[in-house]
Design a protein around this motif. Structure first.
Motif, PDB file in Angstrom:
ATOM      1  N   GLY A   1       1.052  -1.292  -0.057  1.00 28.89           N
ATOM      2  CA  GLY A   1      -0.055  -0.032   0.144  1.00 28.89           C
ATOM      3  C   GLY A   1       0.832   1.120  -0.095  1.00 28.89           C
ATOM      4  O   GLY A   1       0.589   2.247  -0.378  1.00 28.89           O
ATOM      5  N   VAL A   2       1.702   1.274   0.519  1.00 25.54           N
ATOM      6  CA  VAL A   2       2.766   2.351   0.993  1.00 25.54           C
ATOM      7  C   VAL A   2       3.560   2.566  -0.476  1.00 25.54           C
ATOM      8  O   VAL A   2       3.508   3.812  -1.039  1.00 25.54           O
ATOM      9  N   TYR A   3       3.973   1.745  -1.032  1.00 23.17           N
ATOM     10  CA  TYR A   3       4.657   1.769  -2.525  1.00 23.17           C
ATOM     11  C   TYR A   3       3.584   2.235  -3.520  1.00 23.17           C
ATOM     12  O   TYR A   3       3.870   2.964  -4.534  1.00 23.17           O
ATOM     13  N   TYR A   4       2.407   1.654  -3.297  1.00 24.25           N
ATOM     14  CA  TYR A   4       1.268   2.001  -4.354  1.00 24.25           C
ATOM     15  C   TYR A   4       0.964   3.402  -4.218  1.00 24.25           C
ATOM     16  O   TYR A   4       0.930   4.218  -5.319  1.00 24.25           O
ATOM     17  N   ASN A   5       0.620   3.963  -2.947  1.00 25.97           N
ATOM     18  CA  ASN A   5       0.480   5.337  -2.910  1.00 25.97           C
ATOM     19  C   ASN A   5       1.516   6.218  -3.242  1.00 25.97           C
ATOM     20  O   ASN A   5       1.284   7.462  -3.654  1.00 25.97           O
ATOM     21  N   SER A   6       2.589   6.073  -3.140  1.00 31.20           N
ATOM     22  CA  SER A   6       3.709   6.758  -3.542  1.00 31.20           C
ATOM     23  C   SER A   6       3.882   6.956  -4.993  1.00 31.20           C
ATOM     24  O   SER A   6       4.388   8.101  -5.407  1.00 31.20           O
TER      25      SER A   6
ATOM     26  N   PHE B   1       5.398   8.821 -11.532  1.00 34.50           N
ATOM     27  CA  PHE B   1       6.474   8.734 -11.258  1.00 34.50           C
ATOM     28  C   PHE B   1       6.933  10.331 -11.089  1.00 34.50           C
ATOM     29  O   PHE B   1       7.991  10.638 -10.275  1.00 34.50           O
ATOM     30  N   SER B   2       6.355  11.297 -12.051  1.00 37.06           N
ATOM     31  CA  SER B   2       6.764  12.735 -11.917  1.00 37.06           C
ATOM     32  C   SER B   2       6.238  13.033 -10.508  1.00 37.06           C
ATOM     33  O   SER B   2       7.089  13.841  -9.887  1.00 37.06           O
ATOM     34  N   SER B   3       5.196  12.837 -10.222  1.00 41.92           N
ATOM     35  CA  SER B   3       4.627  13.100  -8.714  1.00 41.92           C
ATOM     36  C   SER B   3       5.418  12.653  -7.599  1.00 41.92           C
ATOM     37  O   SER B   3       5.721  13.301  -6.663  1.00 41.92           O
TER      38      SER B   3
ATOM     39  N   ALA C   1       8.908  11.740  -7.792  1.00 45.33           N
ATOM     40  CA  ALA C   1      10.093  12.471  -7.877  1.00 45.33           C
ATOM     41  C   ALA C   1      10.008  14.277  -7.468  1.00 45.33           C
ATOM     42  O   ALA C   1      10.696  14.581  -6.760  1.00 45.33           O
ATOM     43  N   GLU C   2       8.847  14.628  -7.663  1.00 42.99           N
ATOM     44  CA  GLU C   2       8.604  16.044  -7.225  1.00 42.99           C
ATOM     45  C   GLU C   2       8.409  15.995  -5.636  1.00 42.99           C
ATOM     46  O   GLU C   2       8.893  16.835  -4.958  1.00 42.99           O
ATOM     47  N   SER C   3       7.880  15.042  -5.167  1.00 44.95           N
ATOM     48  CA  SER C   3       7.726  14.700  -3.526  1.00 44.95           C
ATOM     49  C   SER C   3       8.922  14.589  -3.084  1.00 44.95           C
ATOM     50  O   SER C   3       9.384  15.208  -2.026  1.00 44.95           O
ATOM     51  N   ILE C   4       9.925  13.773  -3.476  1.00 45.25           N
ATOM     52  CA  ILE C   4      11.173  13.541  -2.944  1.00 45.25           C
ATOM     53  C   ILE C   4      12.089  14.606  -3.207  1.00 45.25           C
ATOM     54  O   ILE C   4      13.091  15.008  -2.476  1.00 45.25           O
ATOM     55  N   SER C   5      12.010  15.448  -4.296  1.00 49.17           N
ATOM     56  CA  SER C   5      12.891  16.619  -4.472  1.00 49.17           C
ATOM     57  C   SER C   5      12.555  17.969  -3.820  1.00 49.17           C
ATOM     58  O   SER C   5      13.063  18.707  -3.860  1.00 49.17           O
ATOM     59  N   ASP C   6      11.375  17.641  -3.071  1.00 50.06           N
ATOM     60  CA  ASP C   6      11.103  18.864  -2.031  1.00 50.06           C
ATOM     61  C   ASP C   6      12.236  18.945  -1.149  1.00 50.06           C
ATOM     62  O   ASP C   6      12.689  18.172  -0.457  1.00 50.06           O
ATOM     63  N   PRO C   7      12.750  20.169  -0.847  1.00 53.60           N
ATOM     64  CA  PRO C   7      13.757  20.695  -0.062  1.00 53.60           C
ATOM     65  C   PRO C   7      13.668  20.108   1.360  1.00 53.60           C
ATOM     66  O   PRO C   7      14.748  19.643   1.825  1.00 53.60           O
ATOM     67  N   ILE C   8      12.554  20.484   1.833  1.00 51.03           N
ATOM     68  CA  ILE C   8      12.070  19.885   3.146  1.00 51.03           C
ATOM     69  C   ILE C   8      12.273  18.437   3.342  1.00 51.03           C
ATOM     70  O   ILE C   8      12.625  17.908   4.331  1.00 51.03           O
TER      71      ILE C   8
ATOM     72  N   VAL D   1       0.901  13.833   6.552  1.00 56.42           N
ATOM     73  CA  VAL D   1      -0.338  12.812   6.846  1.00 56.42           C
ATOM     74  C   VAL D   1      -1.292  14.022   7.278  1.00 56.42           C
ATOM     75  O   VAL D   1      -2.598  14.203   6.828  1.00 56.42           O
ATOM     76  N   GLU D   2      -0.796  14.899   8.322  1.00 58.84           N
ATOM     77  CA  GLU D   2      -1.837  15.698   8.868  1.00 58.84           C
ATOM     78  C   GLU D   2      -2.111  16.867   8.107  1.00 58.84           C
ATOM     79  O   GLU D   2      -3.151  17.272   8.092  1.00 58.84           O
ATOM     80  N   SER D   3      -1.299  17.134   6.867  1.00 60.45           N
ATOM     81  CA  SER D   3      -1.554  18.239   6.113  1.00 60.45           C
ATOM     82  C   SER D   3      -2.244  17.379   4.654  1.00 60.45           C
ATOM     83  O   SER D   3      -2.472  18.115   3.743  1.00 60.45           O
ATOM     84  N   ASP D   4      -2.833  16.606   4.996  1.00 60.73           N
ATOM     85  CA  ASP D   4      -3.510  15.695   3.791  1.00 60.73           C
ATOM     86  C   ASP D   4      -2.780  15.487   2.469  1.00 60.73           C
ATOM     87  O   ASP D   4      -3.203  15.718   1.438  1.00 60.73           O
ATOM     88  N   ASN D   5      -1.607  14.999   2.639  1.00 61.26           N
ATOM     89  CA  ASN D   5      -0.746  15.007   1.283  1.00 61.26           C
ATOM     90  C   ASN D   5      -0.172  13.533   1.591  1.00 61.26           C
ATOM     91  O   ASN D   5       1.059  13.195   1.875  1.00 61.26           O
ATOM     92  N   PRO D   6      -1.039  12.468   1.529  1.00 57.57           N
ATOM     93  CA  PRO D   6      -0.353  11.211   1.647  1.00 57.57           C
ATOM     94  C   PRO D   6       0.599  10.737   0.700  1.00 57.57           C
ATOM     95  O   PRO D   6       1.206   9.866   0.783  1.00 57.57           O
ATOM     96  N   VAL D   7       0.454  11.291  -0.508  1.00 55.81           N
ATOM     97  CA  VAL D   7       1.380  11.047  -1.534  1.00 55.81           C
ATOM     98  C   VAL D   7       2.829  11.379  -1.138  1.00 55.81           C
ATOM     99  O   VAL D   7       3.599  10.447  -1.353  1.00 55.81           O
ATOM    100  N   GLY D   8       3.101  12.454  -0.616  1.00 58.12           N
ATOM    101  CA  GLY D   8       4.378  12.933  -0.163  1.00 58.12           C
ATOM    102  C   GLY D   8       4.748  12.241   1.081  1.00 58.12           C
ATOM    103  O   GLY D   8       5.926  11.937   1.128  1.00 58.12           O
ATOM    104  N   ALA D   9       3.898  11.946   1.936  1.00 55.93           N
ATOM    105  CA  ALA D   9       4.343  11.001   3.126  1.00 55.93           C
ATOM    106  C   ALA D   9       4.574   9.626   2.614  1.00 55.93           C
ATOM    107  O   ALA D   9       5.648   9.063   3.094  1.00 55.93           O
TER     108      ALA D   9
END
Length: 271
Positions: A32-37, A42-44, A46-53, A235-243
């Motif tokens: 489930g974690v791999y699927y949601n990520s 893949f672009s999304s 990569a964008e989540s991972i490339s976020d500086p924070i 998760v608290e910010s409703d961004n499960p893909v980034g998490a």
């Protein structure tokens, strides 16, 4: 009873129950974690991972986990040596206290660190006078990681020291070897597998620590925000893909570490 357990129906049912337990509680959540990520592509991801924070939190977690692991390997090996090689009053109590981090909720461990080393405490106040701050800074995170991973190296090294044949040391001393050489060439090679496997387990556990860290870190992005707290915030910010994206990195690292531990144990059995 034994004949009942040997019955094919009971064997099939037992194996099926174990497999279902493994699939439902381990395989499906990981998938489930791999699927949601990668659910948005893949672009999304990569964008989540490339976020500086995000990547700064991952790098900070890796750095602090390495520091905590090195300290744990050194201290854990010394403590295991003392518990096996020496007799002293309170040894049994000390040996039982080694497993305390496994029994305590990690949030309680974080609270203990906060009360012991916080600004209002004696140690924390003395550190502030010396210009050194602990709680809400990186040293507190390292201490929290050390606390929750404390038993791994000790419990991995202890059995190896117990199984070490004293005749090997006696033979080395008889041949005129000094204590330092006996330790390097006889004792240390015997302890090394436990030190490595225990250190890897401690590192993997430190990567995922949340309960103790969130109370003492300060959670400042780029400075004290570690991956587990970042995931919670997403998760608290409703961004499960980034998490999930950051979780995938931690999961993959944990898989690699477990694979290396299994390879090390297999080589040890063969030798």
């Amino acid at each position: 009873m034994n004949s009942l357990l040997r019955h094919k129906g009971w064997t099939w049912g037992f194996r099926t129950t174990i497999l279902l337990y493994f699939v439902v509680l381990i395989i499906l959540p990981i998938m489930g974690v791999y699927y949601n990520s990668f659910s948005l592509g893949f672009s999304s991801f990569a964008e989540s991972i490339s976020d500086p924070i995000a990547w700064k939190s991952v790098l900070l977690t890796l750095k602090l986990a390495v520091i905590a692991t090195v300290i744990n390997v050194l201290l854990g090996t010394m403590i295991a040596w003392v518990l096996i090689r020496y007799r002293f009053p309170g040894k049994a109590l000390l040996n039982s206290l080694v497993d305390l981090p496994f029994a305590l909720p990690t949030a309680v461990g974080g609270l203990m660190i906060l009360l012991l080393l916080g600004p209002g405490s004696l140690i924390g106040g003395m550190a502030e006078k010396l210009g050194f701050e602990i709680v809400f800074h990186q040293p507190a995170i390292v201490i929290a990681m050390i606390f929750v991973t404390f038993p791994f190296v000790i419990r991995a090294v202890q059995p190896l020291l117990e199984e070490l044949d004293p005749s090997e040391e006696e033979a080395a001393y008889t041949m005129g070897a000094k204590s330092s050489r006996v330790f390097r060439q006889v004792i240390l090679p015997s302890m090394a597998p436990g030190m490595i496997s225990g250190g890897m387990l401690a590192f993997s556990r430190a990567l995922a620590e949340f309960g103790a860290v969130v109370l003492v870190a300060g959670n400042i992005p780029g400075r004290t925000l570690v991956s587990s707290v970042f995931i919670f915030g997403e998760v608290e910010s409703d961004n499960p893909v980034g998490a999930a994206a950051v979780s995938v990195i931690l999961l993959t690292l944990s898989f690699v570490i477990l694979w290396l531990i299994n390879m090390l144990q297999m080589r040890g059995r063969r030798s």
